[in-house]
Structures are given as C-alpha cells and as structure tokens.
Scaffold this motif. Sequence first.
Motif, mmCIF file in Angstrom:
data_model
loop_
_atom_site.group_PDB
_atom_site.id
_atom_site.type_symbol
_atom_site.label_atom_id
_atom_site.label_comp_id
_atom_site.label_asym_id
_atom_site.label_seq_id
_atom_site.Cartn_x
_atom_site.Cartn_y
_atom_site.Cartn_z
ATOM 1 N N GLU A 86 -5.375 8.566 6.727
ATOM 2 C CA GLU A 86 -4.865 8.284 5.390
ATOM 3 C C GLU A 86 -3.400 7.901 5.465
ATOM 4 O O GLU A 86 -2.641 8.466 6.266
ATOM 5 C CB GLU A 86 -5.025 9.504 4.480
ATOM 6 N N ARG A 127 -8.302 -1.125 4.570
ATOM 7 C CA ARG A 127 -8.585 -0.139 3.523
ATOM 8 C C ARG A 127 -10.032 0.332 3.656
ATOM 9 O O ARG A 127 -10.949 -0.474 3.828
ATOM 10 C CB ARG A 127 -8.359 -0.730 2.136
ATOM 11 N N TRP A 166 0.831 -1.212 0.000
ATOM 12 C CA TRP A 166 0.000 0.000 0.000
ATOM 13 C C TRP A 166 0.864 1.261 0.000
ATOM 14 O O TRP A 166 0.506 2.266 -0.611
ATOM 15 C CB TRP A 166 -0.923 0.021 1.227
ATOM 16 N N ILE A 206 -4.129 6.803 0.582
ATOM 17 C CA ILE A 206 -5.082 5.695 0.711
ATOM 18 C C ILE A 206 -5.848 5.855 2.013
ATOM 19 O O ILE A 206 -5.239 5.857 3.097
ATOM 20 C CB ILE A 206 -4.362 4.336 0.686
ATOM 21 N N PRO A 207 -7.165 6.017 1.970
ATOM 22 C CA PRO A 207 -7.951 6.095 3.203
ATOM 23 C C PRO A 207 -8.010 4.734 3.887
ATOM 24 O O PRO A 207 -8.245 3.709 3.241
ATOM 25 C CB PRO A 207 -9.333 6.540 2.728
ATOM 26 N N SER A 247 -11.661 2.357 1.367
ATOM 27 C CA SER A 247 -12.324 2.760 0.124
ATOM 28 C C SER A 247 -13.602 1.969 -0.123
ATOM 29 O O SER A 247 -14.665 2.540 -0.423
ATOM 30 C CB SER A 247 -11.365 2.595 -1.060
ATOM 31 N N ASP A 248 -13.540 0.635 0.005
ATOM 32 C CA ASP A 248 -14.727 -0.186 -0.221
ATOM 33 C C ASP A 248 -15.800 0.109 0.818
ATOM 34 O O ASP A 248 -16.993 0.191 0.510
ATOM 35 C CB ASP A 248 -14.367 -1.672 -0.192
ATOM 36 N N ARG A 266 -16.162 2.884 2.592
ATOM 37 C CA ARG A 266 -16.727 4.215 2.397
ATOM 38 C C ARG A 266 -17.712 4.220 1.223
ATOM 39 O O ARG A 266 -18.742 4.888 1.269
ATOM 40 C CB ARG A 266 -15.600 5.228 2.162
ATOM 41 N N LEU A 267 -17.384 3.458 0.177
ATOM 42 C CA LEU A 267 -18.305 3.345 -0.946
ATOM 43 C C LEU A 267 -19.613 2.710 -0.499
ATOM 44 O O LEU A 267 -20.700 3.144 -0.880
ATOM 45 C CB LEU A 267 -17.666 2.519 -2.063
#
Length: 369
Positions: A87, A121, A42, A96-97, A123-124, A126-127
Amino acid sequence: MIKNSLSSSEDFDDFFESSLSGFIITDGEGNITRINKRTADWLNTTCDHFIGKRFSDILSIGGKIYFETHLWPLLRMQGHFDEVAVELADTGKGKIPVYINGYERKDENNKPIFMRFTIFRASDRRLYEENLQIAKKNAEKNLNIEQENAVIREQFIAVLGHDLRNPLSGIMGATQVLLRSKLSDRDLKMVNILENSSKRMHEMIDNIMDLARGRLGGGISINTSSVDLEELLNQVSGELKVTWPDRIIKSEFNINNLVECDPGRISQMVSNLLANAITHGSRETPIILKADVNGNSWKIDVINQGTAIPEKALENLFNPFQRAESHSNHNGLGLGLYIASEIAKAHHGTLTVQSDDEQTCFTFKNNMN
C-alpha cells in the motif's frame, strides 16, 4: 522509411510521464532520482517532494517494513521481484493498494547502477479477483445443486422402474394364462401382440434399472463363476433366432476352457450386440458371432454387414440415450450399447467398435488375470 519526430530520449520521457502506471527510478542505494506524475498524484504531492528519499518512503508503514526486510534483500540477491502487493503511504486520501515490480541494473563489476520500479493500482484488479472468486463459488454451488438433482433423477428412475415391474408382471402373467386358453385366430393374434410388447417393456425396464444402478452405484455389479462360454453363446443366439427367424446368425468359436464371468450379464451384453446387429445390419447377409479363448484372455466379436456407422455417431455410441435417427422406432431408449459397455467394464474388459463400408464389428476383450 518514416523518421520519428521525437528522439529516443523524448520518447522515453513522454512514456514515463504520460503512462497510466507509476514509475520510479532510484540510484544504486535505493534513493529516488526520478518519479513520474502519476505516482505523485497518487501520493497527493509533487514529483520533487520525494527526490532523494528512499523508495520505501512512498509506502505505508507495513509496506515499508516489508520492503526493507524482504524486498530489498531479494532485489539485491536476484535482481528483481514481480507483482508484490503493498500500500502507498496515507496522504489524507487513504492508503492506495498497489502491485509493484522491481528491477536492478548492475555494472560490469556487479555493482548496482540504478533500480526501476513499476507500480500498478490494485483496486480494479482486486475487484476483478473478488468478482472472479464470487463467480467461482456460484459455479461450484450450481454444480453441487446439479449433482444433487442428478442423484434425485437417478433415484426417481430407479424407483419408477421398480414400481413398474409389478403391474407389468400382472400383464405378462395374464397373457400367459390367455395363451393357454382356446382363442380365436383374431384373439390369439392380439394376445401375441400383448406378449411381445410386454416382453419388450420388461427389457426396457431392466435397462432403466441397470442405468440407475450404474449411475448411483458406480457401475454394474456382477457375480462371476466358471462358465462354458460356447454353451452360453449358443443359448443366446438360439433365443434370438426364435425371435427373428428370418435372420441368420453364424457362430465361429475357438473355445478350449471355461471362463470366469457373470453368465447373466454376458448373455445380456451379447444379446444387446446381436439385437443391434439385427436391427442395423444388412438383411441379406448373416450376422457372425465369434468367440476366442486363448490362455488367460478371451474375446467376443459380433459382426454384421451393412451401412457404416457415421464417424460423428461413433464418438457417442456407448453413451446412454444415443439412438440412430434412421431406426429410431426400433431402438427403445437407446441404452443397449451403453449397458453392454458397462457390463464390459464390470468384467475389467473393453467394448470397442470398428465400422466401414464392408462391415461393422463390435469386440469385447477380457483378460482373466
């Protein structure tokens, strides 16, 4: 028992390096002693690159400041923190959040031995959370639309019921004129059908109007006065005896004083309950109308014998548009018991039912406090 081929240490190493999450171990001062490959990937570097550096060095500038000023003191004070959003440092691929968890292990003297950090991670997640928020907003929007549509429907019902009264009044008036005329037996029979049907239609329109008023105005309005309950109940039962001359309605009253109520609404409630008992009760046994006034409380019971109300039907009995299938031709719109229960609520009372193979009893209770 099957013996594992790997030792505990090898199991941990395999889990540490192959995990989809990031893992970092530091010494008691927060200096990195071990970092797994997932975290290094990462950060777009090797595992050795961060050995000896502080944990906060893997974070972006804002995350580093937050860790040193908030998370590090929190870790020292309570020994852990959970799912903090930060991050990772920008390595040319963008920040990368992530979410991080921290845990501190101490010795018997309460001195830190090491710290472990788990990194996920974000990102998933938060989406997912964004999609969840969008879905929530859409659901709230659809609910508001449905509520607006419900109000429009109730207003339409109210207007329709009001507008139907005028032509129906004309039919009822013309029927009364014909009844005073000299008619043949055949014509008289037809006019009587018109009279009974128009009266039934008038009752249905009244029920529709009560439903609309209850839904739009938050309940049925009442105008109370001091009422001789025995006289009122005798009048109601007398009217129904004329309509159903072959049915017996017995009265059992214990009334010693006046009660405060809306006489028109109580008459409507009792009439609905008696009509329900006549429709669904046994034709071979009388219907019992009981009333008791005791100090500051009073109640009315309508009792009939016959087939017990099914348990499933009892759950929705006082909801609008509920009708017994076996008597669907006699129940109109299925509003009678609903309106009766609304009248009970308007009088700060309750309408309940008990039904078994011996009898069915509807009970209205009111406290005059």
